[in-house]
Every structure is written in C-alpha cells, then in structure tokens.
Design an enzyme around this catalytic site. Structure first.
Site, PDB file in Angstrom:
ATOM      1  NE  ARG A  15      25.361  58.659 -23.936  1.00 45.31           N
ATOM      2  CZ  ARG A  15      25.449  59.159 -25.173  1.00 45.31           C
ATOM      3  NH1 ARG A  15      25.415  58.330 -26.216  1.00 45.31           N
ATOM      4  NH2 ARG A  15      25.585  60.452 -25.367  1.00 45.31           N
ATOM      5  CE  LYS A  75      27.935  64.043 -26.535  1.00 48.60           C
ATOM      6  NZ  LYS A  75      27.404  63.932 -27.920  1.00 48.60           N
ATOM      7  CE1 TYR A  94      29.626  57.820 -31.515  1.00 52.98           C
ATOM      8  CE2 TYR A  94      29.103  57.654 -29.184  1.00 52.98           C
ATOM      9  CZ  TYR A  94      29.028  57.147 -30.467  1.00 52.98           C
ATOM     10  OH  TYR A  94      28.357  55.975 -30.701  1.00 52.98           O
ATOM     11  CG  HIS A  96      29.807  64.474 -33.104  1.00 58.62           C
ATOM     12  ND1 HIS A  96      29.297  63.834 -34.222  1.00 58.62           N
ATOM     13  CD2 HIS A  96      29.466  63.690 -32.055  1.00 58.62           C
ATOM     14  CE1 HIS A  96      28.687  62.720 -33.853  1.00 58.62           C
ATOM     15  NE2 HIS A  96      28.777  62.608 -32.546  1.00 58.62           N
ATOM     16  CD  GLU A 118      32.676  61.690 -34.374  1.00 56.30           C
ATOM     17  OE1 GLU A 118      33.269  62.779 -34.433  1.00 56.30           O
ATOM     18  OE2 GLU A 118      32.694  60.955 -33.362  1.00 56.30           O
ATOM     19  CB  ALA A 268      21.714  66.175 -37.822  1.00 61.30           C
ATOM     20  CG  ASP A 270      26.165  65.129 -31.148  1.00 64.64           C
ATOM     21  OD1 ASP A 270      26.423  66.023 -30.329  1.00 64.64           O
ATOM     22  OD2 ASP A 270      25.818  63.992 -30.815  1.00 64.64           O
ATOM     23  CB  VAL A 298      18.593  66.725 -26.326  1.00 64.54           C
ATOM     24  CG1 VAL A 298      19.577  66.087 -25.355  1.00 64.54           C
ATOM     25  CG2 VAL A 298      17.513  67.483 -25.559  1.00 64.54           C
TER      26      VAL A 298
END
Length: 366
Positions: A15, A75, A94, A96, A118, A268, A270, A298
C-alpha cells in the site's frame, strides 16, 4: 505545508499513503507533496501519475523525511525509519502503539507529533480511518481462512460452503464490529454456518436483523466460546478496544479442545491479538501451527490487496490530511475534536492514556 509520502518498507506492504487523486487535491490547496520514487508501484500507481497530479518525486526515503513537515503513511514506522523522523514533524499513519513498546519509546524519543489513524474518532464514537481497512481485513479473513482450511496447507480439509449432501463448514466470529460483520457477511455468502459473538447486545440485535438465517448470534462469554470452538472449522478474532491491547479471548489451553486442522485468523494482531498464542506474521510466511491448529496472524492483511486498500484509505484520510495541512496540527486539533483524539504522542509526551496503561507506565496524560 510540505507533505511527504515515503515508500512503505514493512515486509510485503504494497500500500501507499496517498493516491494521485489525493496529491491533486493537496496541490490544489497550494501544498507541496513529495512522493518517494516508486512508492505507489505496488498499488498500481506510477511516478508519472503522481507527477501529473503535481507531486515532486524524490529518490530516497531519507530525502522525503528530511524535506517534509508532515509524513503521511500507511503502516507504523519500523526500526530503519526511527532516526529519520524529526522533532516537531507530524506523522499521520496507523501506529497501534499498544502492541509495541519499542515503537512507543522510539516515537517519544523522536519528539514528533504522532497522530494515529486508528484513534481518530468522530462524534458518534466511530473510527472513520480504521473502518475501511477493517472492512477489507474482515472480508479477507474468510478468504484466507477458507484457503488455509485446505488439507495441503495442514487445514481440516473442509470446503466452507459444503456441497449437496455434505453440510457446510462452521465459522465462529468473535466480535460484531466492522471486522466481524464483514467476516460474517463473506462467510454467509459462501454458504457457511456462522456464529457471531459479542458482549454488546445492541450490536447482536443489529446483526440478527440484517444477516440471513444461517448467521446466528450468541452472547460472548468464556463458557460459550469454549463450547463453540469444539465444533468450529474457522475462527475469526475481530475484537477491538480503542487504542488498547485486545483481550485474550482464546487461551493456549483452549487449542486442545479444537479439532486438528482448525484455522484461527487473528485480525486484532495489530493490537496485540485476541488469541494468547498470536504472534505477528507476514504475507511471506503467514501461518504457523500450534497444537495442530493453524494460526493466520498477518499484521497487515489489507496489504495483500493494495489497490483496493490504498484507494479506500485515501478516501477517508484525505479530508483530515487537508485540514492538517491547511490549518497546522495545533489549530486543526483545536477545531476538530476527531483529529484531537488521534493525538497519541506529542513532542515526547504520551497524550493517549491507553498507551501508557498498555505498558503499565505511570505518566501524566493530558
């Protein structure tokens, strides 16, 4: 503002943080956008597409970080990027944080402004920047689960939809949020028998109203989970607690109650995963087996379908990127509470209490 979009360097992450369409809107607002060369290649967007939209192409990731006031990614930064992030630089991606103490400490030390997709939260309590990737991951969880149920990959050898004369497979979905509903929808579409569990009765009533009859709802409790895992072929973990670690709904000892070849997919991951035996994997090596149970964990599932994921992500992040670029992060946060809720770490200080709680740190959180 100068906005940088580096190439994602996490394993098998195809991405990119912005489409050419997003670049066009930002340059129309008189901002400069730096795109690392070939950053969009994996998603089907080429340097020429970005240049036509008004972007400046830079060759290296170091140049992009150095030239930019704000970094827009997909990411979380990985180790190779930690030292590239500058004090006072806005990093919008993101994160996390609750799943990685190393990352959290690195971003504290960077003195950057870390705004996490998030935890951006609208006035209705929804997470608009997490929804599209949750939709993708929820649908993919069934697609991947169905594949890994095949015997050559050590699964049970079950076809989820069954055939005439053979009953369909059984799918257990933990969590009736975005991920769970999308997973249930896909599994039901294949003809599987689906049980979806949650502790939110309002959400279960909604699922009961909109899903076909072969999707049944059940209140989530340890007793009910232990009962259902004995007969399930595919188990999907889709539980989310905003900004915090996911609860461990399936413990190590429960694996012995599952049939050999059962597949469990932890969406879940992440946020630390909702299975005790979860450890993050990559698209390169997506599965591992414990007690004859196939684990698919993954951490960037939507990265396997990068065109769909990148377009879906830019659709929702772009309005926030434009507001941050037009107003600056401080003013944007003061006038838009949803962006303010995305603030996780600001100039070395944790400002999102769930992060500190995840590591049992004592800190003053504003």
């Amino acid at each position: 503002m100068k906005i940088g979009v580096p190439k994602e360097i996490k394993n098998n992450e195809n991405r990119v943080g912005m489409t050419p369409s997003g670049v066009f809107e930002l340059t129309k607002n008189n901002h400069t956008v730096y795109i690392q060369s070939d950053a969009g290649f994996g998603s089907g967007f080429f340097n020429e597409d970005y240049q036509e939209a008004g972007a400046v192409i830079l060759e290296t990731i170091e140049e992009v970080y150095s030239a930019s006031d704000m970094i827009v990614k997909v990411k979380e930064p990985i180790t190779e990027e930690y030292n590239l992030i500058k004090p006072d630089q806005v990093v919008f991606t993101y994160f996390h944080f609750a799943s990685s103490e190393e990352l959290t400490k690195a971003m504290i030390n960077s003195k950057a402004i870390c705004i996490a997709y998030e935890t951006v939260e609208d006035s209705h309590g929804a997470l608009p920047l997490l929804i599209p990737m949750s939709e993708v991951a929820g649908r993919m969880s069934i697609q991947q689960g169905a594949k890994y149920l095949e015997k050559p990959i050590k699964g049970r050898g079950v076809l989820l939809g069954g055939v005439p004369g053979v009953p369909p497979g059984k799918v257990l979905v933990l969590g009736a949020g975005i991920v769970g509903i999308q997973a249930a929808k896909m599994a039901a579409g294949l003809g599987a028998h689906v049980t979806i569990m949650d502790i939110n009765m309002k959400q279960l009533r909604y699922v009961n109203d909109v899903m076909p009859n072969h999707v049944v709802t059940e209140f989530s409790s340890e007793y009910n989970i232990r009962k259902r895992i004995k007969e399930s072929d595919l188990i999907i973990g889709g539980v989310l607690i905003k900004g915090a670690k996911a609860p461990k709904l399936i413990t190590r000892d429960m694996l012995k109650d599952m049939r050999p070849g059962t597949v469990i997919v932890d969406v879940a991951v992440d946020q630390g995963g909702c299975f005790e035996t979860t450890k993050a994997t990559t698209h390169e090596n997506p599965t591992y087996i414990i007690d004859d149970v196939v684990h698919y964990c993954v951490a960037n599932m939507p990265g396997a379908v990068p065109y769909t994921s990148t377009v879906a992500l830019t659709n929702v992040t772009l309005p926030y990127v434009i507001k941050l670029a037009n107003k600056g992060w401080e003013k944007a946060c003061s006038i838009d509470s949803s962006i303010a809720k995305g603030l996780n770490i600001v100039k070395g200080e944790i400002v999102y209490k769930e992060i500190a709680e995840a590591f049992n740190w004592e800190t003053e959180v504003s």
